[in-house]
Every structure is written in structure tokens, then in C-alpha cells.
Design a protein around this motif. Structure first.
Motif, PDB file in Angstrom:
ATOM      1  N   UNK A  41       0.835  -1.200   0.000  1.00 43.57           N
ATOM      2  CA  UNK A  41       0.000   0.000   0.000  1.00 43.57           C
ATOM      3  C   UNK A  41       0.871   1.252   0.000  1.00 43.57           C
ATOM      4  N   UNK A  42       0.456   2.191  -0.793  1.00 43.70           N
ATOM      5  CA  UNK A  42       1.119   3.484  -0.850  1.00 43.70           C
ATOM      6  C   UNK A  42       0.164   4.537  -0.287  1.00 43.70           C
ATOM      7  N   UNK A  43       0.701   5.513   0.405  1.00 42.60           N
ATOM      8  CA  UNK A  43      -0.111   6.605   0.938  1.00 42.60           C
ATOM      9  C   UNK A  43       0.618   7.921   0.707  1.00 42.60           C
ATOM     10  N   UNK A  44      -0.132   9.002   0.647  1.00 39.09           N
ATOM     11  CA  UNK A  44       0.500  10.315   0.579  1.00 39.09           C
ATOM     12  C   UNK A  44      -0.211  11.265   1.539  1.00 39.09           C
ATOM     13  N   UNK A  45       0.509  12.292   1.950  1.00 42.16           N
ATOM     14  CA  UNK A  45      -0.099  13.313   2.799  1.00 42.16           C
ATOM     15  C   UNK A  45       0.439  14.679   2.386  1.00 42.16           C
ATOM     16  N   UNK A  46      -0.286  15.719   2.748  1.00 40.49           N
ATOM     17  CA  UNK A  46       0.049  17.066   2.304  1.00 40.49           C
ATOM     18  C   UNK A  46       1.445  17.463   2.755  1.00 40.49           C
ATOM     19  N   UNK A  47       1.726  17.229   4.027  1.00 41.06           N
ATOM     20  CA  UNK A  47       3.071  17.429   4.556  1.00 41.06           C
ATOM     21  C   UNK A  47       3.424  16.216   5.398  1.00 41.06           C
ATOM     22  N   UNK A  48       4.625  16.234   5.970  1.00 40.73           N
ATOM     23  CA  UNK A  48       5.111  15.011   6.578  1.00 40.73           C
ATOM     24  C   UNK A  48       4.885  14.898   8.064  1.00 40.73           C
ATOM     25  N   UNK A  49       5.634  14.031   8.673  1.00 38.99           N
ATOM     26  CA  UNK A  49       5.471  13.653  10.061  1.00 38.99           C
ATOM     27  C   UNK A  49       5.551  14.820  11.026  1.00 38.99           C
ATOM     28  N   UNK A  50       4.807  14.726  12.084  1.00 36.39           N
ATOM     29  CA  UNK A  50       4.817  15.759  13.101  1.00 36.39           C
ATOM     30  C   UNK A  50       3.815  16.859  12.843  1.00 36.39           C
ATOM     31  N   UNK A  51       3.173  16.827  11.686  1.00 34.02           N
ATOM     32  CA  UNK A  51       2.224  17.895  11.358  1.00 34.02           C
ATOM     33  C   UNK A  51       0.789  17.412  11.414  1.00 34.02           C
ATOM     34  N   UNK A  52       0.609  16.165  11.860  1.00 33.18           N
ATOM     35  CA  UNK A  52      -0.733  15.602  12.053  1.00 33.18           C
ATOM     36  C   UNK A  52      -1.547  15.619  10.778  1.00 33.18           C
ATOM     37  N   UNK A  53      -0.871  15.340   9.679  1.00 35.34           N
ATOM     38  CA  UNK A  53      -1.592  15.270   8.416  1.00 35.34           C
ATOM     39  C   UNK A  53      -2.129  13.879   8.172  1.00 35.34           C
ATOM     40  N   UNK A  54      -3.311  13.829   7.587  1.00 31.20           N
ATOM     41  CA  UNK A  54      -3.942  12.560   7.283  1.00 31.20           C
ATOM     42  C   UNK A  54      -3.242  11.919   6.103  1.00 31.20           C
ATOM     43  N   UNK A  55      -3.004  10.627   6.206  1.00 33.93           N
ATOM     44  CA  UNK A  55      -2.440   9.878   5.092  1.00 33.93           C
ATOM     45  C   UNK A  55      -3.583   9.271   4.280  1.00 33.93           C
ATOM     46  N   UNK A  56      -3.507   9.451   2.969  1.00 36.45           N
ATOM     47  CA  UNK A  56      -4.509   8.924   2.052  1.00 36.45           C
ATOM     48  C   UNK A  56      -3.895   7.755   1.296  1.00 36.45           C
ATOM     49  N   UNK A  57      -4.618   6.643   1.282  1.00 39.00           N
ATOM     50  CA  UNK A  57      -4.075   5.407   0.737  1.00 39.00           C
ATOM     51  C   UNK A  57      -4.603   5.092  -0.665  1.00 39.00           C
ATOM     52  N   UNK A  58      -3.746   4.422  -1.429  1.00 38.97           N
ATOM     53  CA  UNK A  58      -4.186   3.811  -2.670  1.00 38.97           C
ATOM     54  C   UNK A  58      -4.834   2.467  -2.382  1.00 38.97           C
ATOM     55  N   UNK A  59      -5.299   1.816  -3.444  1.00 44.38           N
ATOM     56  CA  UNK A  59      -5.978   0.525  -3.297  1.00 44.38           C
ATOM     57  C   UNK A  59      -5.003  -0.627  -3.107  1.00 44.38           C
ATOM     58  N   UNK A  60      -3.716  -0.373  -3.370  1.00 44.17           N
ATOM     59  CA  UNK A  60      -2.713  -1.398  -3.127  1.00 44.17           C
ATOM     60  C   UNK A  60      -2.393  -2.250  -4.334  1.00 44.17           C
ATOM     61  N   UNK A  61      -1.245  -2.918  -4.257  1.00 42.22           N
ATOM     62  CA  UNK A  61      -0.848  -3.936  -5.229  1.00 42.22           C
ATOM     63  C   UNK A  61      -0.746  -5.251  -4.478  1.00 42.22           C
ATOM     64  N   UNK A  62      -1.526  -6.234  -4.931  1.00 41.12           N
ATOM     65  CA  UNK A  62      -1.456  -7.561  -4.312  1.00 41.12           C
ATOM     66  C   UNK A  62      -0.362  -8.355  -5.015  1.00 41.12           C
ATOM     67  N   UNK A  63       0.701  -8.650  -4.291  1.00 39.62           N
ATOM     68  CA  UNK A  63       1.835  -9.391  -4.853  1.00 39.62           C
ATOM     69  C   UNK A  63       1.782 -10.844  -4.389  1.00 39.62           C
ATOM     70  N   UNK A  64       1.833 -11.734  -5.345  1.00 42.06           N
ATOM     71  CA  UNK A  64       1.870 -13.166  -5.051  1.00 42.06           C
ATOM     72  C   UNK A  64       3.154 -13.742  -5.644  1.00 42.06           C
TER      73      UNK A  64
END
Lengths: 116, 112
Positions: free
Chosen positions: A91-114
């Protein structure tokens, strides 16, 4: 698109092969994160990019795992010489700014690896 | 060593009743807590958060309670709806660290 986009959605590979997983974060988000979720487990942190700073690689499980983020946008997670225990949803996520700023992380749907 | 624990893997609730999901943590340096909801084949979506300086945050049907002395937080959903059926993850952030620490999740089933 409006959200975090990941490709491919599914990937089946043979043990020992290399794989590349792609993440396209939300436009304007400076922070990007990779996690993985193995069966029955929570999300496990892998790596974190914040702007032009050196990435936090503290969660990468072995040196077979690497990631880069080009131009502060798209990121690629590479797993070399895949093993069966690498099978998981990445899973990949992004947020407006980084750690310590209490920003929400928004996730992608993911890649299922087998890994067979 | 799990820093964030969700000890109930599953919970079943009748529609209209209250759902209470629990989360315990061990690291007293955590200062921000989040709940995410995840449907099958989708990524987690943010639900509600709480800073460590507060003990309650409410958003519509969802309320998160934080008990710092007990290192415990809970998510209350009232009234529960069938569409709330999903896996709920508790997550915590520490100071300037970027990544979130997640629990293993609780699968909520709301029966019509």
C-alpha cells in the motif's frame, strides 16, 4: 486522478524474479509512504519520503527492498529476488506534509503481490 | 513487539445498536491517533483522529475516546449501519516521525 493511484493492482511472479510497484500520489502532497499488509496482519511501515529530504528507510525488511521517488512525485518500490514471504498487499499513501504535522495519510488501493 | 494492539479480531453488532472498537498502545510518546476503515480490495480510508491533548473527538455517528493513563482508545459508532461493515484499523503517530503504527484490525459486521 483525485486519489492515490497504484499499479499494477495484482502481480504474480516467480520466486527469484524482480518486481516493480508504482505509486502516483495525490498532486501537491509532499510526503509519500509505503506500507505492506501480510495476511492477517496490520499495516507494516516500509519507507517514507518527505520532499527533498533523504528517505526514512527504517522499515525496509531487507536489502532486497528499495524505493525511489522521482521529481518529488511518482514512487517505485522494487523488490529484488522475490521470496514467498514477500507475498502481501503493498500500500502506498500520501499526505500534504510530513510527520509531526498531524496530516492525514490517504491510501491507494494497493498492489497484491503473489510470489509462487 | 506490537506497539498498537487491537485484541478483538472481529465484532458483530445489530443494526441500530452501538459498535465499540477498542485499541491499546504501549508507547507513551504517541501523540496522535487515527482510525481507518478498510473495505475488501480497497485501501484504508481515514475515519476520525484525536490528538493526545484531547480525550474525545466526535464526528457525526463516530466518536473516539482517548484514555492516556490507561493507554487506551475506543471508537464508538452509533447507530451502527450495515454499510459500516468493514475492517477498522487503529493507528498512532509519534512526534516528528512520519510513519503510522497500525494495529492488526477489527472486522466489524453489522447485521440488518
Amino acid at each position: 486522478g483525485a486519489g492515490v493511484s497504484q499499479s499494477p493492482s495484482n502481480k504474480v511472479t516467480e520466486k527469484g524474479k524482480d518486481v516493480e510497484l508504482r505509486c502516483d500520489p495525490i498532486s501537491g502532497h509532499t510526503a509519500l509512504y509505503w506500507y505492506r499488509q501480510s495476511l492477517g496482519q496490520g499495516l507494516e511501515f516500509l519507507i517514507y519520503f518527505q520532499g527533498n529530504s533523504a528517505p526514512d528507510k527504517s522499515g525496509l525488511p531487507s536489502d532486497r527492498f528499495s524505493a525511489e521517488r522521482t521529481g518529488g512525485s511518482v514512487s517505485t518500490l522494487t523488490i529484488q529476488r522475490t521470496q514467498q514471504e514477500d507475498s502481501a498487499v503493498y500500500l502506498c499513501a500520501s499526505s500534504l506534509t510530513g510527520g509531526g504535522t498531524k496530516n492525514i495519510q490517504y491510501f491507494g488501493a494497493g498492489t497484491r503481490l503473489s510470489v509462487l | 513487539d506490537q506497539q498498537v494492539k487491537q485484541n478483538s479480531p472481529s465484532l458483530s453488532v445489530q443494526e441500530g445498536r452501538i459498535s465499540i472498537l477498542n485499541c491499546d498502545y504501549t508507547n507513551s510518546m504517541f501523540d496522535y491517533f487515527l482510525w481507518y476503515k478498510k473495505y475488501p480490495a480497497e485501501g484504508p480510508t481515514f475515519l476520525i483522529s484525536i490528538s493526545s491533548i484531547k480525550d474525545k473527538n466526535e464526528d457525526g455517528r463516530f466518536t473516539v475516546f482517548l484514555n492516556k493513563s490507561a493507554k487506551h482508545l475506543s471508537l464508538h459508532i452509533v447507530p451502527s449501519q450495515p454499510g459500516d461493515s468493514a475492517v477498522y484499523f487503529c493507528a498512532a503517530e509519534q512526534g516528528s516521525q512520519g510513519n503510522l503504527i497500525f494495529g492488526k484490525g477489527t472486522k466489524l459486521s453489522v447485521k440488518p
